[in-house]
Design a protein around this motif. Structure first.
Motif, PDB file in Angstrom:
ATOM      1  N   ARG A 129       3.370 -10.730   0.877  1.00 42.96           N
ATOM      2  CA  ARG A 129       3.393 -11.325  -0.469  1.00 42.96           C
ATOM      3  C   ARG A 129       3.790 -10.285  -1.513  1.00 42.96           C
ATOM      4  NH1 ARG A 129       1.148 -16.266  -1.616  1.00 42.96           N
ATOM      5  NH2 ARG A 129       0.157 -17.387   0.120  1.00 42.96           N
ATOM      6  N   LEU A 130       3.282  -9.088  -1.372  1.00 47.00           N
ATOM      7  CA  LEU A 130       3.592  -8.029  -2.332  1.00 47.00           C
ATOM      8  C   LEU A 130       5.047  -7.580  -2.221  1.00 47.00           C
ATOM      9  CD1 LEU A 130       0.220  -6.185  -1.849  1.00 47.00           C
ATOM     10  CD2 LEU A 130       1.008  -7.097  -4.039  1.00 47.00           C
ATOM     11  N   ARG A 131       5.584  -7.525  -0.992  1.00 46.17           N
ATOM     12  CA  ARG A 131       6.995  -7.197  -0.817  1.00 46.17           C
ATOM     13  C   ARG A 131       7.877  -8.242  -1.496  1.00 46.17           C
ATOM     14  NH1 ARG A 131       5.393  -6.726   4.678  1.00 46.17           N
ATOM     15  NH2 ARG A 131       4.888  -4.560   5.232  1.00 46.17           N
ATOM     16  N   THR A 132       7.519  -9.491  -1.288  1.00 46.83           N
ATOM     17  CA  THR A 132       8.288 -10.579  -1.883  1.00 46.83           C
ATOM     18  C   THR A 132       8.269 -10.495  -3.407  1.00 46.83           C
ATOM     19  OG1 THR A 132       7.792 -12.011   0.014  1.00 46.83           O
ATOM     20  CG2 THR A 132       8.525 -13.095  -2.012  1.00 46.83           C
ATOM     21  N   ALA A 133       7.169  -9.996  -3.963  1.00 48.28           N
ATOM     22  CA  ALA A 133       7.035  -9.881  -5.419  1.00 48.28           C
ATOM     23  C   ALA A 133       7.824  -8.702  -5.975  1.00 48.28           C
ATOM     24  CB  ALA A 133       5.570  -9.743  -5.791  1.00 48.28           C
ATOM     25  N   GLY A 134       8.320  -7.813  -5.106  1.00 47.57           N
ATOM     26  CA  GLY A 134       9.148  -6.722  -5.588  1.00 47.57           C
ATOM     27  C   GLY A 134       8.619  -5.325  -5.339  1.00 47.57           C
ATOM     28  N   PHE A 135       7.458  -5.194  -4.687  1.00 44.34           N
ATOM     29  CA  PHE A 135       6.956  -3.864  -4.355  1.00 44.34           C
ATOM     30  C   PHE A 135       7.797  -3.285  -3.217  1.00 44.34           C
ATOM     31  CE2 PHE A 135       3.332  -5.676  -6.529  1.00 44.34           C
ATOM     32  CZ  PHE A 135       2.838  -4.605  -7.263  1.00 44.34           C
ATOM     33  N   THR A 136       8.212  -2.041  -3.370  1.00 42.90           N
ATOM     34  CA  THR A 136       9.094  -1.432  -2.383  1.00 42.90           C
ATOM     35  C   THR A 136       8.320  -0.959  -1.154  1.00 42.90           C
ATOM     36  OG1 THR A 136       8.889   0.810  -3.279  1.00 42.90           O
ATOM     37  CG2 THR A 136      10.562  -0.626  -4.270  1.00 42.90           C
ATOM     38  N   GLN A 137       9.051  -0.769  -0.090  1.00 45.10           N
ATOM     39  CA  GLN A 137       8.423  -0.323   1.148  1.00 45.10           C
ATOM     40  C   GLN A 137       7.758   1.041   0.979  1.00 45.10           C
ATOM     41  OE1 GLN A 137       8.335  -2.529   3.630  1.00 45.10           O
ATOM     42  NE2 GLN A 137       6.927  -1.168   4.711  1.00 45.10           N
ATOM     43  N   ASN A 138       8.336   1.882   0.116  1.00 43.17           N
ATOM     44  CA  ASN A 138       7.753   3.212  -0.111  1.00 43.17           C
ATOM     45  C   ASN A 138       6.398   3.148  -0.794  1.00 43.17           C
ATOM     46  OD1 ASN A 138       9.936   4.501   1.035  1.00 43.17           O
ATOM     47  ND2 ASN A 138      11.012   4.805  -0.916  1.00 43.17           N
ATOM     48  N   ASP A 139       6.134   2.057  -1.486  1.00 39.58           N
ATOM     49  CA  ASP A 139       4.867   1.915  -2.199  1.00 39.58           C
ATOM     50  C   ASP A 139       3.869   1.037  -1.460  1.00 39.58           C
ATOM     51  OD1 ASP A 139       5.638   3.562  -4.296  1.00 39.58           O
ATOM     52  OD2 ASP A 139       6.562   1.920  -5.416  1.00 39.58           O
ATOM     53  N   LEU A 140       4.190   0.653  -0.248  1.00 41.19           N
ATOM     54  CA  LEU A 140       3.309  -0.184   0.575  1.00 41.19           C
ATOM     55  C   LEU A 140       2.998   0.529   1.883  1.00 41.19           C
ATOM     56  CD1 LEU A 140       4.881  -3.740   0.189  1.00 41.19           C
ATOM     57  CD2 LEU A 140       2.488  -3.203  -0.221  1.00 41.19           C
ATOM     58  N   HIS A 141       1.732   0.535   2.256  1.00 44.12           N
ATOM     59  CA  HIS A 141       1.325   1.110   3.540  1.00 44.12           C
ATOM     60  C   HIS A 141       0.358   0.152   4.226  1.00 44.12           C
ATOM     61  CE1 HIS A 141       2.966   5.021   2.312  1.00 44.12           C
ATOM     62  NE2 HIS A 141       2.387   4.808   1.137  1.00 44.12           N
ATOM     63  N   VAL A 142       0.606  -0.130   5.486  1.00 39.11           N
ATOM     64  CA  VAL A 142      -0.348  -0.856   6.326  1.00 39.11           C
ATOM     65  C   VAL A 142      -0.624   0.042   7.516  1.00 39.11           C
ATOM     66  CG1 VAL A 142      -0.811  -2.923   7.687  1.00 39.11           C
ATOM     67  CG2 VAL A 142       0.510  -3.110   5.575  1.00 39.11           C
ATOM     68  N   ASP A 143      -1.822   0.621   7.535  1.00 36.91           N
ATOM     69  CA  ASP A 143      -2.098   1.635   8.552  1.00 36.91           C
ATOM     70  C   ASP A 143      -3.600   1.710   8.792  1.00 36.91           C
ATOM     71  OD1 ASP A 143      -1.640   3.575  10.417  1.00 36.91           O
ATOM     72  OD2 ASP A 143      -0.881   5.086   9.010  1.00 36.91           O
ATOM     73  N   GLY A 144      -3.960   2.211   9.942  1.00 32.21           N
ATOM     74  CA  GLY A 144      -5.370   2.347  10.281  1.00 32.21           C
ATOM     75  C   GLY A 144      -5.555   2.973  11.639  1.00 32.21           C
ATOM     76  N   PRO A 145      -6.800   3.150  12.060  1.00 31.34           N
ATOM     77  CA  PRO A 145      -7.085   3.874  13.298  1.00 31.34           C
ATOM     78  C   PRO A 145      -6.820   3.073  14.568  1.00 31.34           C
ATOM     79  CG  PRO A 145      -9.120   3.128  12.303  1.00 31.34           C
ATOM     80  CD  PRO A 145      -8.033   2.805  11.322  1.00 31.34           C
ATOM     81  N   ASN A 146      -6.715   1.736  14.450  1.00 32.61           N
ATOM     82  CA  ASN A 146      -6.382   0.932  15.631  1.00 32.61           C
ATOM     83  C   ASN A 146      -5.655  -0.338  15.208  1.00 32.61           C
ATOM     84  OD1 ASN A 146      -8.342  -1.365  15.340  1.00 32.61           O
ATOM     85  ND2 ASN A 146      -9.843   0.299  15.529  1.00 32.61           N
ATOM     86  N   GLU A 147      -5.151  -1.066  16.159  1.00 31.49           N
ATOM     87  CA  GLU A 147      -4.263  -2.198  15.875  1.00 31.49           C
ATOM     88  C   GLU A 147      -4.964  -3.353  15.157  1.00 31.49           C
ATOM     89  OE1 GLU A 147      -0.923  -2.432  16.159  1.00 31.49           O
ATOM     90  OE2 GLU A 147      -1.163  -0.279  16.520  1.00 31.49           O
ATOM     91  N   ARG A 148      -6.257  -3.500  15.330  1.00 32.89           N
ATOM     92  CA  ARG A 148      -6.972  -4.621  14.686  1.00 32.89           C
ATOM     93  C   ARG A 148      -7.558  -4.247  13.331  1.00 32.89           C
ATOM     94  NH1 ARG A 148     -11.383  -7.544  16.181  1.00 32.89           N
ATOM     95  NH2 ARG A 148     -12.363  -5.753  17.167  1.00 32.89           N
TER      96      ARG A 148
END
Length: 475
Positions: A62-81
């Motif tokens: 949703r945030l990407r669609t609104a115009g936030f760039t990939q450089n300003d978005l992170h989805v990360d964590g210690p495991n896949e869930r």
């Protein structure tokens, strides 16, 4: 997160209720907020079978669609869930960033316990139902909605605004805020943090009572009391019995009270509340607010469980186990003792106090360790309170004067725990501000048929939007 118990310092007077959202058709912002809220509720994010990453990815899209760039978005964590979402709204850099946090995970919910499917978003008779509607996917939806709205408006804040939606606040070994601070502090480093999972806004009988800023919280620590014994046949008993040793230690704990402790927030709380109460209680509040506090007044106030929790560290037995057979002398007896430690007190000193109180060398007391994603024990450390920054309180007062004129602003200290403890320990002042009103007599967080008022949610969207702009507009 514990919503029901808090400390309050009244900063203004109670006033009238002016509804911000009605039952009319939704405007685009509220429709977006509702859609996001529904999407989050219907993604199961429990620790047992849920997936926080799915929710984080959905919000990231949703945030990407609104115009936030990939450089300003992170989805990360210690495991896949258990991946976390971090997004940065770029500003002019005139001031240091603000971090906004919320957790995506929810506590377990069994279908057979609920009147409806807990993972189906339901609007009924003026309420939104579903697991996480109160704790705290409503806050997540509010933040995502307003970041998108501000982006679409081409708003240029005078500082970066950072949003972190994270995993495992409710439990588990992959707490997102802790992980981000240790692994990617540069993503979320800020001048201060606003946590929508604290600082509840309270209403009663439809009327707002107070709006809160949670400036501190007690420290949650579990201790294990354990007594071991060789055991034997129950037909030949001896006084040296593991259960008796443990029972004696717990009985001594029951009659023990930790030393009186006040800080600036609680002292001012009692001082102000004394003007709103009558009789002996009013007098005792005035007396306990003095320096030094009146011990007799503190003793009388402590007869109330609520006031006792405001004046002391508390420790209480919560779980018990012992023995291995009905016809055998017990070889083990264990109890869990849950402590809520006054901010600034050292958990190691609490351990020493518990050992003195137990007064039995055959009862061993240890801190129940919590582990991180790497399996290593996480040390228990004191959590400092956050100073009340005028920048934050003035922004709250101004926003309240527009949206809820006359409603008192209060500084709170939670007896429960939130992710704010991690940011405070890391040196980032943290303020719990939920932004929406909750019925103080209908707290269903963690419980059956969790719900929030429909207009309360939409009013929270509007309040948070105004607050963000107030905190980040050029002066």
């Amino acid at each position: 997160m514990q919503r029901a118990i808090r400390w309050v310092l009244v900063l203004a007077g109670v006033g009238c209720f002016l509804p911000l959202a009605g039952a009319q058709s939704l405007d685009p912002t509220n429709q977006m907020a509702r859609d996001i809220f529904k999407q989050l509720i219907e993604i199961n994010t429990t620790d047992s079978v849920g997936n926080v990453t799915t929710a984080a990815e959905a919000m990231a899209q949703r945030l990407r669609t609104a115009g936030f760039t990939q450089n300003d978005l992170h989805v990360d964590g210690p495991n896949e869930r258990k991946k976390n979402l971090v997004v940065r709204f770029r500003g002019t850099g005139k001031r240091k960033p603000i971090l906004f946090i919320g957790h995506l995970d929810v506590v377990e919910a069994l279908r057979q316990d609920w009147s409806t499917d807990p993972f189906e978003f339901l609007e009924k008779e003026g309420y939104f139902y579903g697991r996480g509607t109160e704790d705290m996917k409503e806050g997540d939806a509010i933040l995502v909605t307003n970041f998108i709205r501000l982006k679409k408006e081409n708003y240029l804040p005078d500082r970066d605004l950072i949003l972190a939606l994270t995993a495992d606040e409710e439990g588990g070994s992959s707490n997102g805020v802790d992980w981000l601070l240790k692994q990617h502090r540069d993503w979320i480093d800020a001048e201060y943090c606003i946590n929508l999972d604290g600082g509840e806004f309270e209403k009663e009988d439809g009327k707002p009572i107070l709006a809160a800023i949670q400036a501190s919280e007690k420290v949650y620590v579990d201790f294990q009391f354990e007594s071991l014994n060789p055991g034997g046949h129950s037909s030949v008993p001896t006084p040296d019995n593991a259960i008796y040793h443990l029972a004696g230690a717990l009985a001594r704990l029951q009659s023990f009270s930790f030393p009186l402790h006040l800080n600036e927030i609680t002292r001012n709380y009692f001082e102000r509340m004394a003007t709103l109460t009558l009789g002996q209680v009013s007098g005792d509040m005035k007396a306990v607010a003095k320096v030094p506090p009146d011990p007799a007044a503190a003793h009388r106030l402590s007869e109330s469980g609520y006031y006792n929790s405001l004046l002391h560290t508390t420790c209480v037995a919560t779980m018990l186990s012992g023995g291995h057979a009905p016809n055998a002398l017990p070889q083990t007896a264990r109890a869990n003792v849950n402590c809520r430690i006054f901010p600034g007190e050292d958990p190691q000193e609490i351990l020493k106090t518990l050992e003195r109180v137990a007064k039995d060398p055959k009862v061993r007391i240890t801190i129940v360790s919590q582990t991180g994603p790497d399996g290593k024990a996480v040390p228990v450390v004191p959590v400092p309170p956050s100073p009340l920054l005028p920048e934050v309180t003035k922004a709250m007062e101004k926003t309240l004067s527009i949206t809820r004129p006359g409603v008192p602003l209060v500084a709170t200290m939670s007896t429960g725990a939130t992710d704010g403890k991690f940011t405070r320990i890391a040196g980032v002042p943290t303020y719990g501000i939920s932004c929406m009103f909750f019925d103080k007599n209908d707290d269903r967080s963690h419980g059956k048929d969790e719900r929030v008022g429909v207009p309360d949610f939409y009013d929270g969207v509007a309040f948070n939007y105004k607050l963000i702009r107030e905190l980040s507009s050029s002066r």
